[in-house]
Design a protein around this motif. Structure first.
Motif, PDB file in Angstrom:
ATOM      1  N   SER A  56       2.358  -3.976   9.026  1.00  0.00           N
ATOM      2  CA  SER A  56       2.953  -3.273   7.876  1.00  0.00           C
ATOM      3  C   SER A  56       3.260  -1.841   8.290  1.00  0.00           C
ATOM      4  CB  SER A  56       1.986  -3.254   6.671  1.00  0.00           C
ATOM      5  OG  SER A  56       0.874  -2.430   6.964  1.00  0.00           O
ATOM      6  N   GLY A  57       4.035  -1.167   7.480  1.00  0.00           N
ATOM      7  CA  GLY A  57       4.286   0.250   7.711  1.00  0.00           C
ATOM      8  C   GLY A  57       2.993   1.047   7.655  1.00  0.00           C
ATOM      9  N   MET A  58       2.125   0.699   6.712  1.00  0.00           N
ATOM     10  CA  MET A  58       0.872   1.450   6.589  1.00  0.00           C
ATOM     11  C   MET A  58      -0.009   1.274   7.826  1.00  0.00           C
ATOM     12  SD  MET A  58       1.324   3.280   4.092  1.00  0.00           S
ATOM     13  CE  MET A  58      -0.140   4.182   4.625  1.00  0.00           C
ATOM     14  N   ILE A  61       1.399   3.612  10.367  1.00  0.00           N
ATOM     15  CA  ILE A  61       1.074   5.019  10.084  1.00  0.00           C
ATOM     16  C   ILE A  61      -0.406   5.280  10.379  1.00  0.00           C
ATOM     17  CG2 ILE A  61       0.931   6.747   8.226  1.00  0.00           C
ATOM     18  CD1 ILE A  61       3.499   5.331   7.071  1.00  0.00           C
ATOM     19  N   TYR A  81       5.389   9.585   1.426  1.00  0.00           N
ATOM     20  CA  TYR A  81       5.146   8.291   0.774  1.00  0.00           C
ATOM     21  C   TYR A  81       3.724   8.227   0.181  1.00  0.00           C
ATOM     22  CZ  TYR A  81       4.654   3.220   0.406  1.00  0.00           C
ATOM     23  OH  TYR A  81       4.432   1.949  -0.043  1.00  0.00           O
ATOM     24  N   GLU A 124       8.427  13.447   6.435  1.00  0.00           N
ATOM     25  CA  GLU A 124       9.587  12.566   6.273  1.00  0.00           C
ATOM     26  C   GLU A 124      10.820  13.460   6.141  1.00  0.00           C
ATOM     27  OE1 GLU A 124       8.703  10.068   2.879  1.00  0.00           O
ATOM     28  OE2 GLU A 124       6.765   9.512   3.724  1.00  0.00           O
ATOM     29  N   ASP A 153       8.176  10.114   9.945  1.00  0.00           N
ATOM     30  CA  ASP A 153       8.379   8.811   9.300  1.00  0.00           C
ATOM     31  C   ASP A 153       9.880   8.657   9.071  1.00  0.00           C
ATOM     32  OD1 ASP A 153       8.755   6.695   7.518  1.00  0.00           O
ATOM     33  OD2 ASP A 153       6.874   7.061   6.448  1.00  0.00           O
ATOM     34  N   THR A 155      11.585   5.986   8.141  1.00  0.00           N
ATOM     35  CA  THR A 155      11.894   4.781   7.356  1.00  0.00           C
ATOM     36  C   THR A 155      13.216   4.909   6.603  1.00  0.00           C
ATOM     37  OG1 THR A 155       9.538   4.336   7.043  1.00  0.00           O
ATOM     38  CG2 THR A 155      11.053   3.309   5.472  1.00  0.00           C
ATOM     39  N   SER A 175       8.284   2.103   8.281  1.00  0.00           N
ATOM     40  CA  SER A 175       8.036   0.889   7.536  1.00  0.00           C
ATOM     41  C   SER A 175       9.242   0.004   7.813  1.00  0.00           C
ATOM     42  CB  SER A 175       7.914   1.168   6.036  1.00  0.00           C
ATOM     43  OG  SER A 175       7.943  -0.080   5.368  1.00  0.00           O
ATOM     44  N   THR A 177       9.523  -2.825   6.959  1.00  0.00           N
ATOM     45  CA  THR A 177       9.686  -3.608   5.728  1.00  0.00           C
ATOM     46  C   THR A 177      11.008  -3.254   5.048  1.00  0.00           C
ATOM     47  OG1 THR A 177       7.282  -3.398   5.491  1.00  0.00           O
ATOM     48  CG2 THR A 177       8.502  -4.093   3.534  1.00  0.00           C
ATOM     49  N   LYS A 178      11.506  -2.055   5.317  1.00  0.00           N
ATOM     50  CA  LYS A 178      12.672  -1.518   4.613  1.00  0.00           C
ATOM     51  C   LYS A 178      13.953  -1.777   5.433  1.00  0.00           C
ATOM     52  CE  LYS A 178       9.332  -0.027   1.976  1.00  0.00           C
ATOM     53  NZ  LYS A 178       8.720   1.273   2.130  1.00  0.00           N
ATOM     54  N   MET A 187       6.935  -7.906   5.836  1.00  0.00           N
ATOM     55  CA  MET A 187       6.338  -6.584   5.964  1.00  0.00           C
ATOM     56  C   MET A 187       6.112  -6.333   7.451  1.00  0.00           C
ATOM     57  SD  MET A 187       3.750  -6.044   2.833  1.00  0.00           S
ATOM     58  CE  MET A 187       3.748  -4.269   3.185  1.00  0.00           C
ATOM     59  N   ALA A 188       6.460  -5.134   7.902  1.00  0.00           N
ATOM     60  CA  ALA A 188       6.297  -4.805   9.315  1.00  0.00           C
ATOM     61  C   ALA A 188       6.282  -3.291   9.476  1.00  0.00           C
ATOM     62  CB  ALA A 188       7.447  -5.396  10.140  1.00  0.00           C
ATOM     63  N   LEU A 307      12.648  -0.486  -1.141  1.00  0.00           N
ATOM     64  CA  LEU A 307      13.982   0.071  -0.854  1.00  0.00           C
ATOM     65  C   LEU A 307      14.471  -0.499   0.467  1.00  0.00           C
ATOM     66  CD1 LEU A 307      13.759   2.607   1.551  1.00  0.00           C
ATOM     67  CD2 LEU A 307      12.213   3.383  -0.218  1.00  0.00           C
TER      68      LEU A 307
HETATM   69  C1  LIG Z   1       7.344   1.680   2.258  1.00  0.00           C
HETATM   70  C2  LIG Z   1       7.071   2.884   3.032  1.00  0.00           C
HETATM   71  C3  LIG Z   1       5.915   2.993   3.822  1.00  0.00           C
HETATM   72  C4  LIG Z   1       4.850   1.908   3.854  1.00  0.00           C
HETATM   73  O1  LIG Z   1       5.298   0.758   4.471  1.00  0.00           O
HETATM   74  P1  LIG Z   1       4.768  -0.722   4.177  1.00  0.00           P
HETATM   75  O2  LIG Z   1       5.552  -1.549   5.127  1.00  0.00           O
HETATM   76  O3  LIG Z   1       5.050  -1.029   2.733  1.00  0.00           O
HETATM   77  O4  LIG Z   1       3.288  -0.732   4.484  1.00  0.00           O
HETATM   78  C5  LIG Z   1       5.757   4.144   4.568  1.00  0.00           C
HETATM   79  N1  LIG Z   1       6.665   5.151   4.535  1.00  0.00           N
HETATM   80  C6  LIG Z   1       7.772   5.081   3.776  1.00  0.00           C
HETATM   81  C7  LIG Z   1       8.729   6.222   3.773  1.00  0.00           C
HETATM   82  C8  LIG Z   1       8.010   3.956   2.993  1.00  0.00           C
HETATM   83  O5  LIG Z   1       9.125   3.909   2.227  1.00  0.00           O
END
Ligand SMILES: *Cc1c(COP(=O)(O)O)cnc(C)c1O
Length: 363
Positions: A56-58, A61, A81, A124, A153, A155, A175, A177-178, A187-188, A307
């Motif tokens: 996941s993104g988390m 991070i 975030y 960010e 970040d 993302t 993330s 995921t976005k 999720m990644a 998003l």
């Molecule tokens: C969604 C998001 C995250 C977290 O990512 P996940 O994949 O949901 O764990 C971190 N930073 C930003 C800017 C995000 O939009």
């Protein structure tokens, strides 16, 4: 080295001479060619030395911030975030790592927050939901003067619109995921590092903690990345048309998107450091108009907090993503009850504006 758009489609290649497969096969194997391939691909796209893929993104991070020790001090953007704030406040601070929240748009505030214990600046470049813009170049220059790391970040913009390592940053997190995966179906998370030492430190966390990306997800992520360029181009095109539309609506009080005011510092940073400000924008309804009623009357825009996907999404920060923040603090941050955030997708623009028309007519 081939160009960026070719890398998107062909980077991180694993040549499978046994099968002659055109794509990287999903090796359902606990030792990990499919993941390695997407890690190499992301390192190439961000112009870094090593890439790491997480579940996941988390998790990504967490791995990026796990390089700090008790007593270290890290400057973080004050609009990052929400999940990153949770990681910082409820997990890393109790472990003895210190953090200061700073408005990273203000380079003097960044300088003033540096202490002898400061090790890094984490931020960010474009924030959610108010679209504040910080300069990776300026912050990296300050960091270099004080021997600090810069962690970005990325993302919101993706490497198609900005490559922070080329602007002076040391580490990039995503993330995935976005926008990178782009279809709301996995999720990644990704970390890309510059230099040998940082790569080894992040690898230690990835290996020791084990929040790695599984082969199937790695393959879906690679497939998403192949179309990042054409998706981002359409996200940008649709976003500009939605802004043009909103600017004509008497029920809109304000639109947040950094390229609207061509005289602003934020516009200049976007022009100099990116290829566009991305596919997220927010706007305020006129005072007293009901944002919840507005979004409940949307049909095509899906009500959801994520998003960066093919489908357009809408959310009301005061009642959804930022609900946990007490109202006075929320208002101080500039998040009014009338604020609506859109993540603009790839649909036909006339359908999107027709959907907004319907919702505006109901309030
Ligand atoms: C969604 C998001 C995250 C977290 O990512 P996940 O994949 O949901 O764990 C971190 N930073 C930003 C800017 C995000 O939009």
């Amino acid at each position: 080295m081939v160009k960026f758009n070719t890398l998107l489609v062909r980077g991180g290649d694993v040549h499978d001479n046994d099968t002659g497969a055109v794509n990287v096969p999903v090796y359902n194997s606990s030792t990990y060619p499919t993941r390695n391939s997407v890690e190499t691909l992301c390192a190439e796209l961000e112009n870094g030395d090593r890439g790491f893929a997480f579940s996941s993104g988390m998790a990504a991070i967490h791995a990026a911030l796990s390089i700090f020790k008790p007593g270290d001090h890290v400057i973080i953007g004050d609009n990052i975030y929400g999940g990153t704030f949770r990681l910082v406040n409820d997990f890393l601070k109790p472990m003895g790592i210190e953090f200061s929240e700073v408005d990273t748009r203000d380079i003097n505030a960044v300088k003033a927050a540096i202490t002898p214990a400061t090790k890094a600046i984490y931020f960010e470049p474009v924030t959610n939901p108010l679209l504040h813009v910080s300069s990776v170049k300026q912050i990296s220059a300050v960091a270099k003067n004080h021997d600090l790391l810069v962690i970005v970040d990325n993302t919101f913009l993706s490497p198609y619109l900005q490559q922070p390592l080329d602007l002076g940053a040391d580490m990039v997190v995503h993330s995935a995921t976005k926008y990178l995966s782009g279809h709301s179906d996995i999720m990644a998370g990704i970390v890309v590092t510059k230099g040998k030492e940082l790569g080894e430190r992040v690898y230690l966390t990835q290996n020791a903690v084990g929040a790695v990306l599984a082969p199937q997800e790695a393959s879906i992520l690679r497939r998403g990345i192949q179309t990042l360029n054409i998706r981002m181009d359409r996200h940008l095109e649709n976003t500009q048309k939605i802004i043009d539309y909103l600017q004509k609506s008497p029920k809109v009080a304000k639109i947040n998107y950094p390229t609207i005011d061509k005289t602003s510092v934020e516009y200049k940073i976007i022009r100099d450091e990116t290829h566009g400000a991305g596919g997220v924008l927010s706007f305020e309804l006129q005072p007293g108009l009901d944002a919840k009623e507005f979004v409940n009357n949307l049909n095509l825009f899906v009500l959801a907090v994520s998003l960066g996907a093919a489908e357009s999404l809408v959310e009301v920060p005061a009642f959804m993503s930022h609900f946990e923040i007490p109202k006075p603090e929320r208002l101080k941050m500039g998040i009014k009850d009338e604020l609506i955030r859109l993540s603009i997708g790839l649909e036909d623009i006339s359908d999107l504006t027709a959907d907004l028309d319907t919702a505006f007519a109901k309030i």
